[in-house]
Scaffold this active site. Structure first.
Site, PDB file in Angstrom:
ATOM      1  N   SER A   1     -84.292  86.266 -85.800  1.00  0.00           N
ATOM      2  CA  SER A   1     -82.769  85.993 -85.832  1.00  0.00           C
ATOM      3  C   SER A   1     -81.937  87.251 -85.226  1.00  0.00           C
ATOM      4  O   SER A   1     -82.205  88.335 -85.658  1.00  0.00           O
ATOM      5  CB  SER A   1     -82.422  85.627 -87.234  1.00  0.00           C
TER       6      SER A   1
ATOM      7  N   GLY B   1     -93.204  74.633 -89.331  1.00  0.00           N
ATOM      8  CA  GLY B   1     -91.896  74.051 -89.252  1.00  0.00           C
ATOM      9  C   GLY B   1     -91.592  73.262 -88.280  1.00  0.00           C
ATOM     10  O   GLY B   1     -90.286  73.405 -87.993  1.00  0.00           O
TER      11      GLY B   1
ATOM     12  N   SER C   1     -91.279  70.094 -87.926  1.00  0.00           N
ATOM     13  CA  SER C   1     -90.529  68.784 -88.191  1.00  0.00           C
ATOM     14  C   SER C   1     -89.049  68.744 -87.720  1.00  0.00           C
ATOM     15  O   SER C   1     -88.741  67.423 -87.656  1.00  0.00           O
ATOM     16  CB  SER C   1     -90.861  68.476 -89.850  1.00  0.00           C
ATOM     17  N   ARG C   2     -88.428  69.648 -87.916  1.00  0.00           N
ATOM     18  CA  ARG C   2     -86.962  69.321 -87.617  1.00  0.00           C
ATOM     19  C   ARG C   2     -86.199  70.601 -86.885  1.00  0.00           C
ATOM     20  O   ARG C   2     -87.129  71.839 -86.632  1.00  0.00           O
ATOM     21  CB  ARG C   2     -86.269  69.312 -89.211  1.00  0.00           C
TER      22      ARG C   2
ATOM     23  N   VAL D   1     -96.364  77.126 -95.416  1.00  0.00           N
ATOM     24  CA  VAL D   1     -96.948  78.188 -94.955  1.00  0.00           C
ATOM     25  C   VAL D   1     -96.927  79.568 -95.640  1.00  0.00           C
ATOM     26  O   VAL D   1     -97.231  80.575 -95.480  1.00  0.00           O
ATOM     27  CB  VAL D   1     -96.520  78.362 -93.201  1.00  0.00           C
TER      28      VAL D   1
ATOM     29  N   ALA E   1     -83.682  90.798 -94.112  1.00  0.00           N
ATOM     30  CA  ALA E   1     -84.787  91.768 -94.244  1.00  0.00           C
ATOM     31  C   ALA E   1     -86.091  91.029 -93.594  1.00  0.00           C
ATOM     32  O   ALA E   1     -87.014  91.595 -93.088  1.00  0.00           O
ATOM     33  CB  ALA E   1     -84.893  91.971 -95.857  1.00  0.00           C
TER      34      ALA E   1
ATOM     35  N   ASN F   1     -92.205  79.293 -86.864  1.00  0.00           N
ATOM     36  CA  ASN F   1     -90.885  79.210 -86.920  1.00  0.00           C
ATOM     37  C   ASN F   1     -90.293  78.829 -87.938  1.00  0.00           C
ATOM     38  O   ASN F   1     -89.042  78.701 -88.308  1.00  0.00           O
ATOM     39  CB  ASN F   1     -90.612  77.824 -86.083  1.00  0.00           C
TER      40      ASN F   1
ATOM     41  N   TYR G   1     -82.433  87.336 -96.220  1.00  0.00           N
ATOM     42  CA  TYR G   1     -83.015  86.824 -94.815  1.00  0.00           C
ATOM     43  C   TYR G   1     -83.100  87.558 -93.777  1.00  0.00           C
ATOM     44  O   TYR G   1     -83.931  87.637 -92.893  1.00  0.00           O
ATOM     45  CB  TYR G   1     -81.754  85.542 -94.525  1.00  0.00           C
TER      46      TYR G   1
ATOM     47  N   LYS H   1     -86.297  88.543 -91.408  1.00  0.00           N
ATOM     48  CA  LYS H   1     -86.099  88.774 -89.810  1.00  0.00           C
ATOM     49  C   LYS H   1     -86.347  89.982 -89.118  1.00  0.00           C
ATOM     50  O   LYS H   1     -86.876  90.006 -87.967  1.00  0.00           O
ATOM     51  CB  LYS H   1     -84.873  87.925 -89.267  1.00  0.00           C
TER      52      LYS H   1
HETATM   53  P1  NAP Z   1     -84.107  73.827 -90.209  1.00  0.00           P
HETATM   54  O1  NAP Z   1     -83.418  72.679 -89.435  1.00  0.00           O
HETATM   55  O2  NAP Z   1     -83.588  74.106 -91.747  1.00  0.00           O
HETATM   56  O3  NAP Z   1     -85.557  73.421 -90.178  1.00  0.00           O
HETATM   57  C1  NAP Z   1     -86.475  74.391 -90.861  1.00  0.00           C
HETATM   58  C2  NAP Z   1     -87.758  74.195 -90.756  1.00  0.00           C
HETATM   59  O4  NAP Z   1     -88.627  74.959 -91.364  1.00  0.00           O
HETATM   60  C3  NAP Z   1     -88.298  72.603 -90.955  1.00  0.00           C
HETATM   61  O5  NAP Z   1     -88.995  71.829 -90.143  1.00  0.00           O
HETATM   62  C4  NAP Z   1     -88.975  72.793 -92.409  1.00  0.00           C
HETATM   63  O6  NAP Z   1     -89.997  71.892 -92.818  1.00  0.00           O
HETATM   64  C5  NAP Z   1     -89.773  73.972 -92.121  1.00  0.00           C
HETATM   65  N1  NAP Z   1     -90.122  74.768 -93.406  1.00  0.00           N
HETATM   66  C6  NAP Z   1     -89.405  75.166 -94.273  1.00  0.00           C
HETATM   67  N2  NAP Z   1     -90.236  75.837 -95.527  1.00  0.00           N
HETATM   68  C7  NAP Z   1     -91.272  75.718 -95.015  1.00  0.00           C
HETATM   69  C8  NAP Z   1     -92.520  75.892 -95.421  1.00  0.00           C
HETATM   70  N3  NAP Z   1     -92.884  76.710 -96.662  1.00  0.00           N
HETATM   71  N4  NAP Z   1     -93.665  75.693 -94.906  1.00  0.00           N
HETATM   72  C9  NAP Z   1     -93.645  74.760 -93.685  1.00  0.00           C
HETATM   73  N5  NAP Z   1     -92.592  74.438 -93.032  1.00  0.00           N
HETATM   74  C10 NAP Z   1     -91.389  75.013 -93.725  1.00  0.00           C
HETATM   75  O7  NAP Z   1     -84.035  75.552 -89.653  1.00  0.00           O
HETATM   76  P2  NAP Z   1     -83.667  75.553 -88.136  1.00  0.00           P
HETATM   77  O8  NAP Z   1     -81.968  75.933 -87.953  1.00  0.00           O
HETATM   78  O9  NAP Z   1     -84.445  74.587 -87.140  1.00  0.00           O
HETATM   79  O10 NAP Z   1     -84.343  77.106 -87.944  1.00  0.00           O
HETATM   80  C11 NAP Z   1     -85.674  77.161 -87.593  1.00  0.00           C
HETATM   81  C12 NAP Z   1     -86.253  78.699 -87.536  1.00  0.00           C
HETATM   82  O11 NAP Z   1     -84.965  79.446 -86.793  1.00  0.00           O
HETATM   83  C13 NAP Z   1     -86.026  79.548 -88.990  1.00  0.00           C
HETATM   84  O12 NAP Z   1     -87.233  80.388 -88.808  1.00  0.00           O
HETATM   85  C14 NAP Z   1     -84.638  80.065 -88.725  1.00  0.00           C
HETATM   86  O13 NAP Z   1     -84.591  81.312 -89.609  1.00  0.00           O
HETATM   87  C15 NAP Z   1     -84.430  80.373 -87.376  1.00  0.00           C
HETATM   88  N6  NAP Z   1     -83.075  80.836 -87.013  1.00  0.00           N
HETATM   89  C16 NAP Z   1     -82.259  79.623 -86.951  1.00  0.00           C
HETATM   90  C17 NAP Z   1     -81.033  79.702 -86.573  1.00  0.00           C
HETATM   91  C18 NAP Z   1     -80.057  78.651 -86.686  1.00  0.00           C
HETATM   92  O14 NAP Z   1     -78.777  78.951 -86.246  1.00  0.00           O
HETATM   93  N7  NAP Z   1     -80.306  77.400 -86.984  1.00  0.00           N
HETATM   94  C19 NAP Z   1     -80.488  81.231 -86.156  1.00  0.00           C
HETATM   95  C20 NAP Z   1     -81.522  82.023 -85.974  1.00  0.00           C
HETATM   96  C21 NAP Z   1     -82.718  81.808 -86.413  1.00  0.00           C
HETATM   97  P3  NAP Z   1     -89.919  70.678 -93.786  1.00  0.00           P
HETATM   98  O15 NAP Z   1     -88.458  70.150 -93.740  1.00  0.00           O
HETATM   99  O16 NAP Z   1     -91.008  69.888 -93.579  1.00  0.00           O
HETATM  100  O17 NAP Z   1     -90.134  71.380 -95.247  1.00  0.00           O
END
Ligand code: NAP
Length: 248
Positions: A143, A13, A15-16, A65, A158, A91, A156, A160
């Protein structure tokens, strides 16, 4: 800084959002970064271009993944090209929020598959290669929700919390082979995942953060890079909370 010179990193993940920042940080410190993406091909290719333009090395690899077959193909390609993996960052993650009475079994399964099973699949593939060279480091992005819980996120939370237990188990299992396994638990970070929250929810969340601001993806990326580095060579099985003091 070039503390990862000669090392190969895979960020799922990538990409973003947080994954993107982790890719940039590891590449800036000298790692060759494999940017995994599922749907955002353009974002992944743009990121690879940005890293290369800055003098780093990166490549984009598509794979869902949550799929064992696609994870197998991803590692076949990565190890075929580079014959090593030094840093794995699990990630990739999604949310599918609802209160339990409205949550469908599919919403539960999808979140567990993308957030937890995916990490287990990638750890298994990476460990095979890391065990042979008796070194490597794995970082799972969990998380604070997996630690404190959150209404409307039972699936979610569960997934994490599962990552925290898996991190400790693999840390014990793989320590003898020179592999460290840790987790980072972000709080409330500014990405697409949190962009949909209403202004009121956002304000309430920020009020609950002692440092008075949301996290940014770089806050998480710096902690990941620290855990991946030699500076953390005596740290394994830990979950580092990076949340501005929200959960303590
Ligand atoms: P995001 O901006 O929504 O980005 C999610 C990333 O995961 C994207 O690059 C997406 O890729 C990738 N992804 C989703 N499903 C996938 C799959 N089946 N196979 C491969 N890649 C996949 O999320 P984020 O906020 O950056 O979160 C990243 C991580 O941090 C996550 O595990 C999230 O639970 C954790 N987290 C985030 C926060 C927060 O506040 N943002 C807080 C705690 C934990 P594509 O776009 O290419 O599908």
């Amino acid at each position: 800084m070039s503390d990862f010179e000669g090392q190969v990193a895979l960020v799922t993940g990538g990409s973003r959002g947080i994954g993107r920042a982790i890719c940039l940080e590891l590449a800036a410190r000298g790692a060759l970064v494999a940017v995994n993406y599922n749907r955002s091909a353009t974002a992944a290719e743009d990121l690879v271009g940005e890293i290369i333009a800055a003098g780093g090395a990166a490549e984009a690899i598509q794979a869902d993944v949550g799929s064992a077959e696609q994870v197998g193909a991803l590692f076949k390609s990565l190890l075929g090209n580079h014959a090593r993996i030094d840093i794995l960052v699990n990630n990739a993650g999604i949310t599918e929020d609802n209160v339990i009475m409205r949550l469908k079994p599919k919403d539960f399964d999808d979140v567990i598959s993308t957030n937890l099973r995916s990490a287990w699949l990638c750890c298994r593939e990476a460990a095979r290669s890391m065990m042979r060279k008796r070194s490597g480091t794995i970082i799972n992005i969990t998380s604070v929700v997996g630690i404190a819980g959150n209404a409307g996120q039972s699936n979610y939370a569960a997934s994490k919390a599962g990552l925290v237990g898996m991190t400790k188990s693999l840390a014990k299992e793989l320590a003898g082979r020179g592999i460290r396994v840790n987790a980072v638990a972000p709080g409330f970070v500014e990405t697409d995942m949190t962009a949909e929250l209403s202004g009121e929810l956002r304000e309430r969340a920020i009020e609950a953060i002692p440092l008075g601001r949301m996290g940014n993806p770089q806050d998480i990326a710096k902690t990941v890079a620290f855990l991946a580095s030699a500076d953390a060579s005596y740290i394994t099985g830990q979950t580092i909370i990076v949340d501005g003091g929200m959960v303590m």
